[in-house]
Motif scaffolding. Sequence first.
Motif, PDB file in Angstrom:
ATOM      1  N   ILE A   2      -5.665  -8.291  75.859  1.00 64.22           N
ATOM      2  CA  ILE A   2      -5.058  -7.420  74.842  1.00 64.22           C
ATOM      3  C   ILE A   2      -6.132  -6.569  74.168  1.00 64.22           C
ATOM      4  O   ILE A   2      -5.930  -5.379  73.939  1.00 64.22           O
ATOM      5  N   ARG A   3      -7.281  -7.165  73.869  1.00 64.92           N
ATOM      6  CA  ARG A   3      -8.371  -6.391  73.256  1.00 64.92           C
ATOM      7  C   ARG A   3      -8.865  -5.303  74.207  1.00 64.92           C
ATOM      8  O   ARG A   3      -9.200  -4.202  73.779  1.00 64.92           O
ATOM      9  N   TYR A   4      -8.924  -5.634  75.479  1.00 60.20           N
ATOM     10  CA  TYR A   4      -9.351  -4.670  76.496  1.00 60.20           C
ATOM     11  C   TYR A   4      -8.418  -3.461  76.496  1.00 60.20           C
ATOM     12  O   TYR A   4      -8.870  -2.314  76.465  1.00 60.20           O
ATOM     13  N   ILE A   5      -7.117  -3.718  76.508  1.00 65.06           N
ATOM     14  CA  ILE A   5      -6.132  -2.636  76.501  1.00 65.06           C
ATOM     15  C   ILE A   5      -6.220  -1.854  75.188  1.00 65.06           C
ATOM     16  O   ILE A   5      -6.175  -0.614  75.189  1.00 65.06           O
ATOM     17  N   ALA A   6      -6.372  -2.563  74.079  1.00 69.62           N
ATOM     18  CA  ALA A   6      -6.483  -1.902  72.777  1.00 69.62           C
ATOM     19  C   ALA A   6      -7.725  -1.021  72.713  1.00 69.62           C
ATOM     20  O   ALA A   6      -7.685   0.081  72.164  1.00 69.62           O
ATOM     21  N   ARG A   7      -8.830  -1.508  73.270  1.00 70.44           N
ATOM     22  CA  ARG A   7     -10.067  -0.718  73.286  1.00 70.44           C
ATOM     23  C   ARG A   7      -9.893   0.542  74.121  1.00 70.44           C
ATOM     24  O   ARG A   7     -10.312   1.631  73.737  1.00 70.44           O
ATOM     25  N   TRP A   8      -9.261   0.417  75.289  1.00 72.89           N
ATOM     26  CA  TRP A   8      -9.012   1.582  76.134  1.00 72.89           C
ATOM     27  C   TRP A   8      -8.053   2.562  75.454  1.00 72.89           C
ATOM     28  O   TRP A   8      -8.253   3.782  75.528  1.00 72.89           O
ATOM     29  N   ALA A   9      -7.035   2.051  74.794  1.00 74.27           N
ATOM     30  CA  ALA A   9      -6.094   2.928  74.087  1.00 74.27           C
ATOM     31  C   ALA A   9      -6.809   3.683  72.966  1.00 74.27           C
ATOM     32  O   ALA A   9      -6.591   4.887  72.771  1.00 74.27           O
ATOM     33  N   LEU A  10      -7.663   2.981  72.247  1.00 77.15           N
ATOM     34  CA  LEU A  10      -8.440   3.626  71.193  1.00 77.15           C
ATOM     35  C   LEU A  10      -9.342   4.698  71.788  1.00 77.15           C
ATOM     36  O   LEU A  10      -9.436   5.814  71.263  1.00 77.15           O
ATOM     37  N   ALA A  11     -10.003   4.380  72.894  1.00 77.39           N
ATOM     38  CA  ALA A  11     -10.884   5.342  73.556  1.00 77.39           C
ATOM     39  C   ALA A  11     -10.103   6.570  74.009  1.00 77.39           C
ATOM     40  O   ALA A  11     -10.563   7.708  73.835  1.00 77.39           O
ATOM     41  N   LEU A  12      -8.927   6.357  74.577  1.00 76.88           N
ATOM     42  CA  LEU A  12      -8.111   7.492  75.020  1.00 76.88           C
ATOM     43  C   LEU A  12      -7.676   8.352  73.842  1.00 76.88           C
ATOM     44  O   LEU A  12      -7.688   9.587  73.920  1.00 76.88           O
ATOM     45  N   GLY A  13      -7.297   7.710  72.745  1.00 74.10           N
ATOM     46  CA  GLY A  13      -6.917   8.469  71.552  1.00 74.10           C
ATOM     47  C   GLY A  13      -8.078   9.274  70.997  1.00 74.10           C
ATOM     48  O   GLY A  13      -7.925  10.443  70.636  1.00 74.10           O
ATOM     49  N   LEU A  58     -17.934   8.474  71.092  1.00 71.65           N
ATOM     50  CA  LEU A  58     -17.438   7.133  70.773  1.00 71.65           C
ATOM     51  C   LEU A  58     -16.467   6.648  71.847  1.00 71.65           C
ATOM     52  O   LEU A  58     -16.522   5.486  72.263  1.00 71.65           O
ATOM     53  N   ALA A  59     -15.584   7.536  72.289  1.00 67.01           N
ATOM     54  CA  ALA A  59     -14.632   7.168  73.349  1.00 67.01           C
ATOM     55  C   ALA A  59     -15.369   6.741  74.606  1.00 67.01           C
ATOM     56  O   ALA A  59     -15.049   5.710  75.210  1.00 67.01           O
ATOM     57  N   ALA A  60     -16.362   7.517  74.990  1.00 68.28           N
ATOM     58  CA  ALA A  60     -17.137   7.183  76.189  1.00 68.28           C
ATOM     59  C   ALA A  60     -17.861   5.852  76.009  1.00 68.28           C
ATOM     60  O   ALA A  60     -17.875   5.013  76.916  1.00 68.28           O
ATOM     61  N   GLY A  61     -18.435   5.650  74.845  1.00 69.92           N
ATOM     62  CA  GLY A  61     -19.148   4.411  74.585  1.00 69.92           C
ATOM     63  C   GLY A  61     -18.242   3.191  74.614  1.00 69.92           C
ATOM     64  O   GLY A  61     -18.639   2.127  75.082  1.00 69.92           O
TER      65      GLY A  61
END
Length: 127
Positions: A2-13, A58-61
């Motif tokens: 779930i954290r992985y998906i949340a991190r990717w969603a945040l990065a995409l946003g 930040l998204a890339a990181g």
Amino acid sequence: MIRYIARWALALGLAFMGVMHFVQTRGFRGLIPDWATRFTGLDKDGVVVASGAAELALAAGLVALPKERRRIGWATAAFFVAVFPGNVQQWRAGWSAPGLDTDTKRLVRLLLQPVLILWALWSTRAR
């Protein structure tokens, strides 16, 4: 997971909004407080572009530097804190920006800011 998906969603946003800062630069100018231009030495367009570049970095990181995840989480949270005064200014002045064209949307954006901060910290285990 779930954290992985949340991190990717945040990065995409963040990536989406970063790109929007380059595409709709003028639309974000109203969010820039006058003190930010004095503090940075940039004009309002420069601050918009710089904040867009920061969002893209930040998204890339968040996705490309797993060993630095916690630090990037803290940096992302700090970014969300740093842009909050601009969001307050936008709400108080009633300025529209892409996707934020009503007082209700601007207020909801303000109320979501703490959620974004916590999301950045939680999804990167920075808390």
